[in-house]
Design a protein around this motif. Structure first.
Motif, PDB file in Angstrom:
ATOM      1  N   TYR A  35      10.747  -2.939  19.000  1.00  0.00           N
ATOM      2  CA  TYR A  35      11.619  -3.474  18.269  1.00  0.00           C
ATOM      3  C   TYR A  35      11.289  -5.079  17.925  1.00  0.00           C
ATOM      4  N   PHE A  45      14.141  -1.576  14.786  1.00  0.00           N
ATOM      5  CA  PHE A  45      13.054  -0.485  15.236  1.00  0.00           C
ATOM      6  C   PHE A  45      11.930  -0.653  14.343  1.00  0.00           C
ATOM      7  N   GLN A  48       7.739   4.008  17.440  1.00  0.00           N
ATOM      8  CA  GLN A  48       7.612   4.711  18.770  1.00  0.00           C
ATOM      9  C   GLN A  48       6.529   5.317  18.879  1.00  0.00           C
ATOM     10  N   ARG A  55       5.438   8.619  16.323  1.00  0.00           N
ATOM     11  CA  ARG A  55       6.517   9.631  16.133  1.00  0.00           C
ATOM     12  C   ARG A  55       7.334   9.211  15.093  1.00  0.00           C
ATOM     13  N   ASN A  99      15.462   9.941  25.523  1.00  0.00           N
ATOM     14  CA  ASN A  99      14.904   8.648  24.727  1.00  0.00           C
ATOM     15  C   ASN A  99      16.143   7.767  24.471  1.00  0.00           C
ATOM     16  N   THR A 100      17.322   8.225  24.725  1.00  0.00           N
ATOM     17  CA  THR A 100      18.774   7.423  24.586  1.00  0.00           C
ATOM     18  C   THR A 100      18.698   6.602  25.954  1.00  0.00           C
TER      19      THR A 100
ATOM     20  N   TYR B  32      25.526   9.091  19.801  1.00  0.00           N
ATOM     21  CA  TYR B  32      25.437   8.332  20.851  1.00  0.00           C
ATOM     22  C   TYR B  32      25.739   6.839  20.786  1.00  0.00           C
ATOM     23  N   THR B  93      22.708   6.116  17.655  1.00  0.00           N
ATOM     24  CA  THR B  93      21.842   6.828  17.304  1.00  0.00           C
ATOM     25  C   THR B  93      22.142   8.137  17.086  1.00  0.00           C
ATOM     26  N   GLU B  95      21.422  11.366  18.745  1.00  0.00           N
ATOM     27  CA  GLU B  95      20.908  11.873  19.796  1.00  0.00           C
ATOM     28  C   GLU B  95      20.435  13.328  19.647  1.00  0.00           C
ATOM     29  N   THR B 100      13.583  10.854  18.730  1.00  0.00           N
ATOM     30  CA  THR B 100      13.224   9.307  19.269  1.00  0.00           C
ATOM     31  C   THR B 100      14.164   8.576  19.897  1.00  0.00           C
ATOM     32  N   GLY B 101      15.586   8.990  19.653  1.00  0.00           N
ATOM     33  CA  GLY B 101      16.472   7.819  20.324  1.00  0.00           C
ATOM     34  C   GLY B 101      16.310   6.616  19.777  1.00  0.00           C
ATOM     35  N   LYS B 102      15.889   6.689  18.189  1.00  0.00           N
ATOM     36  CA  LYS B 102      15.770   5.305  17.545  1.00  0.00           C
ATOM     37  C   LYS B 102      17.337   4.694  17.359  1.00  0.00           C
ATOM     38  N   LEU B 103      17.184   3.494  17.839  1.00  0.00           N
ATOM     39  CA  LEU B 103      18.807   2.678  18.153  1.00  0.00           C
ATOM     40  C   LEU B 103      18.868   1.695  16.823  1.00  0.00           C
ATOM     41  N   PHE B 105      21.041  -1.232  15.885  1.00  0.00           N
ATOM     42  CA  PHE B 105      21.754  -2.318  16.480  1.00  0.00           C
ATOM     43  C   PHE B 105      22.749  -2.904  15.574  1.00  0.00           C
TER      44      PHE B 105
END
Lengths: 113, 115
Positions: A35, A45, A48, A55, A99-100, B32, B93, B95, B100-103, B105
């Motif tokens: 990030y 982001f 990843q 990915r 991943n969270t 999430y 995100t 979920e 990938t759980g890309k956040l 913000f």
């Protein structure tokens, strides 16, 4: 249990140069996300890595590239640095499928002059 | 549609008071919603998180309230202490649909708790 470690902690580079930032994930984690956090902003982001492959990628130019090694550590490379690349670069690690539940490192403060 | 909007930008609260930070989102696929706490020179640390199947989650002095219909969620810090002084980020995100759980913000809220 070591958490996420990043190196170096601070870095000063000149416009046009290239930089490599490093990240070692938390023990047991296999996924690394990068990030960018500009001053006064939330992290954004970049991309990843899992199983040594990218990915997913955020809205960043190709000047930003990465790599993941067999031991799950990762590098972030930025070419042709711009003044606007000055930021805190954060690495987050997680376990695939969870991943969270990401853990962040302390970051590398990059200053481009 | 990927944005998460956070307010206020800064907040000053007296010791013992309640700190309230609000966030709003547009992407209904978000499922999430974590809150992160960041001290100067440190990376963000997960504080508390909620999924949209509940309207409130409490952990110690920290509570998340979630309003799915309004697409808003908030962090309440009860009995705020000087040690709570930090920058707080909400995030979201996808979920279930993302691997990938890309956040995503929010912009952050700088909290100062005065003794």
């Amino acid at each position: 249990d070591a958490g996420v470690t990043q190196s170096p902690t601070h870095l000063i580079k000149t416009r046009g140069q290239q930089v490599t930032l490093r990240c070692s994930p938390k023990s047991g984690h296999d996924t690394v996300s990068w990030y960018q956090q500009a001053l006064g902003q939330g992290p954004q982001f970049i991309f990843q890595y899992y199983e040594e492959e990218e990915r997913q990628r955020g809205n960043f130019p190709d000047r930003f590239s990465g790599h993941q090694f067999p031991n799950y550590s990762s590098e972030l490379n930025v070419n042709a640095l711009l003044l606007g690349d000055s930021a805190l670069y954060l690495c987050a690690s997680s376990l695939v499928g969870k991943n969270t539940e990401a853990f962040f490192g302390q970051g590398t403060r990059l200053t481009v002059v | 549609q990927q944005q998460v909007k956070q307010s206020p930008q800064s907040l000053i609260v007296q010791k013992g008071g309640i700190s309230i930070i609000n966030c709003a989102y547009e992407n209904t696929a978000f499922d999430y919603f974590p809150w992160y706490q960041q001290f100067p020179g440190k990376g963000p640390a997960l504080l508390i998180a909620i999924r949209p199947d509940v309207s409130e989650k409490k952990e110690g002095r920290f509570t998340i309230s979630f309003n799915k219909s309004a697409k808003q969620f908030s962090l309440h810090i009860m009995d705020s202490q000087p040690g709570d002084s930090a920058t707080y980020f909400c995030a979201a995100t996808e979920e279930r649909s993302s691997n990938t759980g890309k956040l995503i913000f929010g912009q952050g809220t700088t909290l100062q708790v005065k003794p």
